[in-house]
Design a protein around this motif. Structure first.
Motif, short mmCIF file in Angstrom:
data_model
loop_
_atom_site.label_atom_id
_atom_site.label_comp_id
_atom_site.label_asym_id
_atom_site.label_seq_id
_atom_site.Cartn_x
_atom_site.Cartn_y
_atom_site.Cartn_z
N UNK A 220 14.72 -28.08 36.32
CA UNK A 220 13.96 -28.85 37.30
C UNK A 220 12.45 -28.62 37.13
N UNK A 221 12.06 -27.39 36.83
CA UNK A 221 10.65 -27.09 36.58
C UNK A 221 10.12 -27.86 35.38
N UNK A 222 10.96 -28.01 34.36
CA UNK A 222 10.56 -28.76 33.17
C UNK A 222 10.23 -30.21 33.52
N UNK A 223 10.90 -30.76 34.51
CA UNK A 223 10.70 -32.16 34.89
C UNK A 223 9.62 -32.36 35.93
N UNK A 224 9.09 -31.27 36.49
CA UNK A 224 8.02 -31.39 37.47
C UNK A 224 6.76 -31.97 36.83
N UNK B 176 6.23 -35.13 36.52
CA UNK B 176 6.59 -36.42 35.94
C UNK B 176 7.08 -37.33 37.06
N UNK B 177 7.44 -38.54 36.69
CA UNK B 177 7.99 -39.48 37.67
C UNK B 177 9.51 -39.46 37.71
N UNK B 178 10.11 -38.48 37.06
CA UNK B 178 11.56 -38.34 37.09
C UNK B 178 12.00 -37.85 38.47
N UNK B 179 12.86 -38.58 39.16
CA UNK B 179 13.33 -38.13 40.48
C UNK B 179 14.08 -36.80 40.37
N UNK B 180 13.91 -35.97 41.38
CA UNK B 180 14.56 -34.65 41.38
C UNK B 180 16.08 -34.76 41.22
N UNK B 181 16.67 -35.76 41.88
CA UNK B 181 18.13 -35.90 41.82
C UNK B 181 18.58 -36.24 40.40
N UNK C 272 12.56 -44.09 36.33
CA UNK C 272 12.57 -43.34 35.06
C UNK C 272 13.96 -42.85 34.65
N UNK C 273 14.91 -43.78 34.67
CA UNK C 273 16.27 -43.41 34.26
C UNK C 273 16.32 -42.98 32.79
N UNK C 274 15.74 -43.80 31.93
CA UNK C 274 15.79 -43.49 30.50
C UNK C 274 15.03 -42.22 30.17
N UNK C 275 13.90 -42.02 30.83
CA UNK C 275 13.12 -40.80 30.61
C UNK C 275 13.92 -39.57 31.02
N UNK C 276 14.63 -39.68 32.13
CA UNK C 276 15.47 -38.57 32.60
C UNK C 276 16.47 -38.18 31.53
N UNK C 277 17.12 -39.18 30.94
CA UNK C 277 18.14 -38.92 29.93
C UNK C 277 17.53 -38.36 28.65
N UNK C 278 16.35 -38.86 28.28
CA UNK C 278 15.73 -38.41 27.02
C UNK C 278 15.39 -36.93 27.05
N UNK C 279 15.05 -36.39 28.23
CA UNK C 279 14.78 -34.95 28.33
C UNK C 279 16.03 -34.15 27.99
N UNK C 280 17.17 -34.55 28.58
CA UNK C 280 18.44 -33.85 28.30
C UNK C 280 18.82 -34.00 26.84
N UNK C 281 18.71 -35.21 26.32
CA UNK C 281 19.08 -35.47 24.93
C UNK C 281 18.22 -34.65 23.97
N UNK D 108 32.18 -36.43 27.07
CA UNK D 108 31.25 -36.48 28.19
C UNK D 108 30.39 -37.73 28.06
N UNK D 109 29.76 -38.12 29.16
CA UNK D 109 28.93 -39.32 29.17
C UNK D 109 27.74 -39.11 30.10
N UNK D 110 26.56 -39.45 29.60
CA UNK D 110 25.37 -39.51 30.43
C UNK D 110 24.72 -40.85 30.17
N UNK D 111 24.70 -41.70 31.20
CA UNK D 111 24.22 -43.06 31.03
C UNK D 111 23.33 -43.45 32.21
N UNK D 112 22.67 -44.59 32.06
CA UNK D 112 21.80 -45.09 33.12
C UNK D 112 22.04 -46.58 33.31
N UNK D 113 21.78 -47.04 34.52
CA UNK D 113 22.04 -48.45 34.81
C UNK D 113 21.28 -48.89 36.06
N UNK D 114 20.98 -50.16 36.11
CA UNK D 114 20.63 -50.79 37.38
C UNK D 114 21.92 -51.32 37.98
N UNK D 115 21.92 -51.64 39.27
CA UNK D 115 23.13 -52.25 39.84
C UNK D 115 23.56 -53.51 39.09
#
Length: 352
Positions: free
Chosen positions: A13-17, A19-24, A67-76, A169-176
């Motif tokens: 979480x500190x790594x993502x502070x 940025x515009x990545x939501x905490x959740x 920032x869905x894609x940005x969130x995933x790119x950090x993990x990747x 496992x799967x980590x993905x992002x989407x709009x409704x």
């Protein structure tokens, strides 16, 4: 939710502070990163079945500002830096190609005896859509989520072949709207969607126009990668102590007797599988604290709280998926009025 200070997740979480990545989103990407590193190496024995720590997580937000894609790119990025990185699978793939990808040995599986992978898809509809549904991808994803010890499939040239010790496992992002493109209406509430945790964020973080290089974050990355390398070496069975088993039973029975999800056609499948999600997340919370295979009560209650947070929005996501085209327009107009109060007809058309 329980205190997560001084853990892998706290560091993540500190790594993502800043940025515009939501905490959740950051938290669930951290959980997914731990899940990918563990693979099928560890498990929890539930008597008639085993629970493995793999997750299917989909980040959902309507706004590009979340920032869905940005969130995933950090993990990747962290997973790619591991010494023995998991088998990472591209986001656009056919059922046949997924099987072939699962057959390829991981870097730490010299004999190639395990079929383990982790899908990263910053646009869910690219990986999963009506075309891949018709081609038979969902049954594969269901079987691989359940970590079947043997998965048999038919080929035109080689006849019946099989994969052993599967785990995906799967980590993905989407709009409704992307979810509606990815998942046919008739599949809502089916076996696959009940295995997915939809993590919904409605409002973006505060804007961050400029993100600067921070040497401290490089240190945090190295710490996280080092820890992922350590837990990659773990093998064996998770254990719950006596208190934890009692807590699990209470959490299970409380949800079983009070949740309205069991009466919902689109949520009953998730409700029946919720305890499995709970145990998987508890595994990650325990591993986040120390490379130890012991689950305590606090891990179960923290997992319960994380799921409850996601469950608040599950009925909304399911209703969005079930909307027809007219319903989607009505929902969009309501959202605009909620945000702006009053608006002219001309500006309403432009906003839509």
């Amino acid at each position: 939710m329980q205190d997560l200070d001084n853990t892998f997740l706290h560091t993540y979480m500190k790594l993502n502070k800043g940025t515009e990545i939501p905490d959740l989103f950051a938290l669930w990407c951290g959980l997914s990163t731990l899940s990918a590193a563990l693979g099928r190496n560890v498990f929890l024995d539930m008597g008639v079945y085993h629970v493995y720590p793999n997750l299917y997580t989909v980040l959902v937000a309507g706004s590009g500002r979340c920032r869905k894609s940005t969130s995933i790119s950090v993990a990747e990025g962290l997973l790619y830096k591991m010494q023995k990185k998991p088998r990472l699978i591209s986001q656009k793939i056919t059922p046949e190609a997924l099987i072939e990808a699962m057959k390829s040995p991981e870097e730490d599986d010299l004999l190639g005896s395990r079929a383990i992978g982790f899908v990263v898809a910053d646009e869910l509809a690219t990986f999963l859509n009506k075309k891949t549904y018709e081609a038979g991808l969902p049954p594969l994803l269901i079987s691989f989520f359940d970590c079947k010890p043997v998965f048999e499939y038919h080929t035109k040239l080689r006849g019946v072949e099989k994969l052993e010790d599967t785990c995906l496992g799967l980590l993905a992002a989407s709009t409704p709207d992307w979810i509606k493109a990815a998942i046919p209406e008739e599949a809502i509430g089916s076996g696959l969607t009940s295995r997915i945790i939809f993590v919904y964020v409605e409002e973006p973080q505060n804007p961050v126009a400029i993100t600067r290089y921070d040497p401290e974050k490089e240190v945090l990355k190295e710490k996280l990668i080092d820890y992922l390398n350590r837990i990659r070496e773990l093998e064996g069975e998770f254990h719950l102590n006596t208190e934890a088993w009692a807590s699990f039973q209470k959490i299970y029975e409380d949800f079983y007797t009070s949740s309205p999800f069991y009466d919902s056609a689109t949520l009953s499948g998730y409700a029946s599988r919720r305890h499995v999600h709970l145990l998987k997340i508890a595994m990650m919370l325990a591993i986040s604290e120390a490379p130890s295979l012991v689950i305590e009560s606090r891990h179960l209650y923290a997992a319960r709280d994380l799921l409850a947070q996601c469950e608040e929005f599950m009925p909304k996501i399911r209703s969005i998926l079930a909307e027809n085209e007219i319903g989607s327009v009505v929902a969009m107009v309501r959202k605009i009025f909620k945000q702006r109060g009053t608006i002219s007809a001309g500006n309403l058309l432009k906003a839509g």
